[in-house]
Scaffold this motif. Structure first.
Motif, PDB file in Angstrom:
ATOM      1  N   VAL A  39       0.870  -1.172   0.000  1.00  0.00           N
ATOM      2  CA  VAL A  39       0.000   0.000   0.000  1.00  0.00           C
ATOM      3  C   VAL A  39       0.910   1.225   0.000  1.00  0.00           C
ATOM      4  O   VAL A  39       1.659   1.444   0.952  1.00  0.00           O
ATOM      5  CB  VAL A  39      -0.919   0.019   1.235  1.00  0.00           C
ATOM      6  N   VAL A  40       0.889   1.994  -1.079  1.00  0.00           N
ATOM      7  CA  VAL A  40       1.760   3.163  -1.182  1.00  0.00           C
ATOM      8  C   VAL A  40       1.014   4.313  -1.837  1.00  0.00           C
ATOM      9  O   VAL A  40       0.086   4.118  -2.621  1.00  0.00           O
ATOM     10  CB  VAL A  40       3.036   2.866  -2.008  1.00  0.00           C
ATOM     11  N   ALA A  41       1.448   5.525  -1.506  1.00  0.00           N
ATOM     12  CA  ALA A  41       1.012   6.737  -2.196  1.00  0.00           C
ATOM     13  C   ALA A  41       2.267   7.575  -2.406  1.00  0.00           C
ATOM     14  O   ALA A  41       2.836   8.081  -1.433  1.00  0.00           O
ATOM     15  CB  ALA A  41      -0.026   7.494  -1.383  1.00  0.00           C
ATOM     16  N   LEU A  42       2.708   7.678  -3.647  1.00  0.00           N
ATOM     17  CA  LEU A  42       3.961   8.348  -3.956  1.00  0.00           C
ATOM     18  C   LEU A  42       3.706   9.549  -4.858  1.00  0.00           C
ATOM     19  O   LEU A  42       2.942   9.467  -5.827  1.00  0.00           O
ATOM     20  CB  LEU A  42       4.931   7.390  -4.646  1.00  0.00           C
ATOM     21  N   PHE A  43       4.381  10.653  -4.536  1.00  0.00           N
ATOM     22  CA  PHE A  43       4.216  11.899  -5.272  1.00  0.00           C
ATOM     23  C   PHE A  43       5.570  12.319  -5.831  1.00  0.00           C
ATOM     24  O   PHE A  43       6.530  12.517  -5.073  1.00  0.00           O
ATOM     25  CB  PHE A  43       3.668  12.992  -4.360  1.00  0.00           C
TER      26      PHE A  43
END
Length: 602
Positions: A280-284
């Motif tokens: 589970v990742v959220a990368l910007f």
């Protein structure tokens, strides 16, 4: 057949096929327009998953009467002040969305600029049917109704309302995650499905749109290289999903689904997750617009980087650095279903009945039935047991303390108190009970030791007193022979011994005396399955992982208290020790509050 110029109505329908595949596609275009208009609040309404209605209202800059008419023409946009399309910074820029949607649905636009009068325009499947003044607050409201109602060939390929609603939810979730400075609400069938406030931090917005548990089971990512910056949230390897739908990737605030980025995320979590589990990742990723091309897909969901290898390297190193700093962390609490399986005594005995009575040195429970039919045996489990003779074999090991027992509060994973089923270490921490899977934990420790040794070029090998011959099929021997030099770096010395056998002369010293035949066989299988698809470093990790599994403490081995404490202390200082090489947790914690709940104290 002679060449002819297509009519505008057909051109718009063709364009709609590229841009508007389903209600979620139309919703994406409308929300992106609202974001580009500078809105601080965006409200969305859906009916029947967007099949009957998609409505987006914002408090952005709004449009004048003339701009509304111009917005419904093809290739008309306010987002490209000049011809430098490679420097675009807005979400949309093609100028195709509104006319394409209007050609396959009934589209109503109501808009008003601050200090001006509102105006409304209605287009039904490409035909202007109504326009006039509108009483609305500053901003824009767009309604899309009866999508593909007059294009039955497209309508019949749409999915059920439930599936279309799920797609719409995913679109809104990703756009809302990209802009925590904007508030979003989404209603479906009159029920509020998403509601997030403007001004949240990035991690707060990600947790609000995924799971509140993510905040306690994730690490922050922050890496800068030259003009490129990578930030975001990375879930611990033990906090994973069965599908990859919780991987959120953004480039300059634009949600993308890019295979390069997805592959980099999987590479970063290699050897920390089982092959059928997903992180589970959220990368910007924020970078100068000239370093990325966003104009490679009509729906703008794919991008092309000028230096893709650098971006992949940043993601892998950034995620691994963040996970390294997470140390021994794992998902902290056991599953609720596991807690629910703890059993407590169903009914307490009558308080007037004495539980113990002493008779000739024996400790018995009064032979009285419990006052409940739920307990079928009216004798206590302690009845007739001699405390000195029969309980002794059941007691845990007691060792003479050579030095005072340390305080549990000094160590995050606590102090070992015993071993269960010759597999699990039970430790007491300051805030609860820690249970460690000794094989999984030691497997990870051996892997990290081996990786460190390989990086330092100093993996010690242990020569076998007698070289061992391992028979394999010819293809397996070919694979091993091709990697003899790499395997030697790990302390495993092999030679070809005929067409269908390998000769083992030495094994890694840190593995101890394991099953050499099984080790070599497993290595051959691993190389056969992944050798061609993996880079050298990824192959090295696979080899190290396979060796570590063979060199770890096995379940079923009795450990002394000193050995158990040594394992706990090493886990506390070893990166990734919260999960084994296959992605399973190596330890769980039962908080004191949970223990007290089990006993009815809370």
């Amino acid at each position: 057949m002679s060449i002819r110029r297509l009519p505008n109505s057909l051109i718009n329908r063709i364009a709609a096929g590229e841009v508007v595949e389903r209600p979620a596609s139309a919703l994406k275009e409308l929300v992106e327009n609202a974001i580009d208009a500078g809105a601080s609040q965006i409200n969305i309404r859906l009916e029947e998953g967007g099949l009957d209605l998609v409505q987006v209202a914002d408090n952005g800059s709004g449009m004048s009467r003339d701009d509304i008419a111009l917005a419904l023409e093809r290739h008309a946009t306010s987002k490209l002040p000049d011809e430098a399309i490679e420097l675009v910074t807005t979400m949309g820029f093609r100028g195709e969305a509104l006319p394409s949607i209007a050609s396959v649905a009934r589209l109503t636009i109501e808009s008003r600029m601050a200090g001006d009068d509102g105006w409304s325009r209605v287009v039904d499947h490409g035909e202007l049917v109504q326009e006039g003044p509108a009483a609305i607050p500053p901003g824009t409201k767009v309604r899309v109704e009866q999508l593909f109602a007059k294009v039955p060939a497209r309508r019949k390929f749409l999915r059920t309302a439930r599936s279309e609603y799920a797609a719409c939810t995913d679109i809104v979730r990703r756009l809302a995650m990209a802009r925590p400075d904007i508030g979003f609400t989404m209603e479906h069938q009159g029920r509020k499905a998403i509601a997030v406030q403007a001004g949240e931090t990035g991690p707060e917005r990600v947790a609000a749109l995924t799971s509140r548990d993510l905040r306690a089971n994730s690490v922050g990512v922050d890496l800068q290289r030259e003009e490129i910056r990578l930030t975001g949230v990375a879930g611990l390897p033990t906090y994973n999903r069965g599908v990859a739908d919780h991987q959120f990737l953004f480039v300059n605030g634009r949600p993308v689904k890019d295979r390069l980025l997805v592959g980099a995320v999987r590479g970063a979590y290699a050897e920390m997750l089982a092959r059928d589990r997903h992180p589970v990742v959220a990368l910007f990723i924020d970078m100068p617009p000239e370093l990325v091309d966003v104009n490679v897909h009509p729906a703008k969901t794919e991008v092309r980087f000028r230096e893709p290898a650098m971006i992949r390297g940043m993601i892998v190193s950034g995620l691994r650095k963040a996970l390294d700093e997470g140390g021994f962390r794992a998902v902290q609490r056991p599953a609720e279903s596991a807690l629910g399986r703890w059993q407590s005594e169903p009914v307490a005995p009558d308080p007037q009945i004495s539980i113990f009575r002493t008779t000739q040195g024996r400790a018995n429970v009064a032979q009285q039935p419990y006052p409940s039919a739920a307990v079928h045996d009216d004798r206590s489990v302690f009845a007739g047991i001699d405390t000195h003779e029969e309980l002794a074999p059941l007691m845990g090991r007691a060792e003479e303390a050579a030095e005072p027992v340390p305080e549990a509060s000094r160590y995050p994973l606590g102090i070992a108190r015993g071993q269960v089923a010759k597999t699990y270490i039970v430790a007491e921490a300051a805030d609860g009970l820690v249970i460690v899977d000794q094989h999984a934990a030691h497997e990870r420790l051996v892997l990290e030791r081996m990786r460190k040794a390989v990086e330092g070029g100093s993996v010690a090998s242990q020569a076998l007193l007698m070289a061992e011959v391992v028979e394999l099929d010819e293809n397996a021997c070919d694979r091993l022979e091709a990697r003899v030099a790499e395997l030697s770096d790990f302390g495993l010395e092999l030679e070809r011994f005929g067409p269908t056998a390998m000769l083992v002369r030495a094994t890694p010293a840190m593995l101890g005396s394991g099953d050499v035949r099984e080790l070599v066989t497993d290595l051959a299988d691993e190389l056969g399955a992944y050798d061609q698809a993996l880079s050298l470093k990824e192959r090295v990790d696979h080899v190290a992982s396979t060796m570590a599994c063979h060199g770890s403490v096995r379940a079923g081995r009795v450990l002394s208290v000193a050995e158990m404490n040594a394992l706990l202390r090493e886990m506390e200082v070893t990166p990734h020790s919260g999960q084994c090489n296959h992605g399973r947790p190596t330890w769980v914690k039962l908080a004191l509050d949970d223990v007290e709940k089990l006993f009815g104290r809370k």
